[in-house]
Scaffold this motif. Structure first.
Motif, PDB file in Angstrom:
ATOM      1  N   LEU A  58       0.837  -1.202   0.000  1.00 15.55           N
ATOM      2  CA  LEU A  58       0.000   0.000   0.000  1.00 15.55           C
ATOM      3  C   LEU A  58       0.871   1.250   0.000  1.00 15.55           C
ATOM      4  N   PRO A  59       0.425   2.301  -0.684  1.00 15.89           N
ATOM      5  CA  PRO A  59       1.186   3.552  -0.657  1.00 15.89           C
ATOM      6  C   PRO A  59       1.068   4.222   0.718  1.00 15.89           C
ATOM      7  N   GLU A  60       2.167   4.820   1.139  1.00 16.25           N
ATOM      8  CA  GLU A  60       2.166   5.491   2.435  1.00 16.25           C
ATOM      9  C   GLU A  60       1.776   6.951   2.266  1.00 16.25           C
ATOM     10  N   ARG A 109       2.326   5.656  11.372  1.00 20.00           N
ATOM     11  CA  ARG A 109       2.371   5.592   9.904  1.00 20.00           C
ATOM     12  C   ARG A 109       0.947   5.410   9.390  1.00 20.00           C
ATOM     13  N   LEU A 110       0.724   5.829   8.146  1.00 22.94           N
ATOM     14  CA  LEU A 110      -0.594   5.699   7.515  1.00 22.94           C
ATOM     15  C   LEU A 110      -0.395   5.113   6.130  1.00 22.94           C
ATOM     16  N   PHE A 111      -1.252   4.162   5.785  1.00 19.78           N
ATOM     17  CA  PHE A 111      -1.206   3.535   4.452  1.00 19.78           C
ATOM     18  C   PHE A 111      -2.565   3.723   3.797  1.00 19.78           C
ATOM     19  N   ARG A 112      -2.537   4.199   2.562  1.00 21.54           N
ATOM     20  CA  ARG A 112      -3.763   4.505   1.815  1.00 21.54           C
ATOM     21  C   ARG A 112      -4.362   3.229   1.231  1.00 21.54           C
ATOM     22  N   VAL A 113      -5.657   3.082   1.389  1.00 23.50           N
ATOM     23  CA  VAL A 113      -6.380   1.942   0.814  1.00 23.50           C
ATOM     24  C   VAL A 113      -7.335   2.491  -0.223  1.00 23.50           C
ATOM     25  N   GLY A 114      -7.305   1.910  -1.394  1.00 23.92           N
ATOM     26  CA  GLY A 114      -8.235   2.328  -2.426  1.00 23.92           C
ATOM     27  C   GLY A 114      -7.850   3.499  -3.233  1.00 23.92           C
TER      28      GLY A 114
END
Length: 114
Positions: A58-60, A109-114
């Motif tokens: 997933l992109p961060e 940290r945050l990971f983008r979904v969709g």
């Protein structure tokens, strides 16, 4: 909490699968019964840990850009825990395996979904 059946990584993977149709944890589900065993299986697959597995797929993004359904990494009792953004908080599994909410402030940290 039951490692390999009901833990924070599988919780996050389930949220990702519900949104994308891709289950990142499919190769690992039910193959470990301790967190140490889970880390060992992940290392054999080429990931340092559960966060590295998520980061590989997933992109961060920056935590300030959190949107509903995104995956966050928050401090947990045994190390980094996986949560799912829901508004100004994130759903996480508590040590007892129940659903809880934590504010987004401690997000590492945050990971983008969709």
């Amino acid at each position: 909490m039951r490692p390999g059946e009901h833990d924070c990584c599988l919780f996050g993977a389930g949220a990702i699968a519900a949104q994308t149709g891709v289950d990142l944890a499919a190769p690992f589900r039910g193959r470990y019964t301790t967190f140490a065993g889970g880390r060992r299986i992940l290392r054999k697959a080429g990931y340092a840990d559960h966060v590295a597995l998520i980061a590989a797929h997933l992109p961060e993004g920056h935590p300030s850009q959190a949107q509903v359904g995104d995956i966050v990494i928050v401090p947990g009792e045994g190390g980094p825990a996986v949560g799912v953004v829901q508004g100004a908080a994130a759903y996480v599994l508590t040590a007892s395996g129940r659903l809880g909410l934590v504010p987004l402030l401690p997000v590492q940290r945050l990971f983008r979904v969709g």
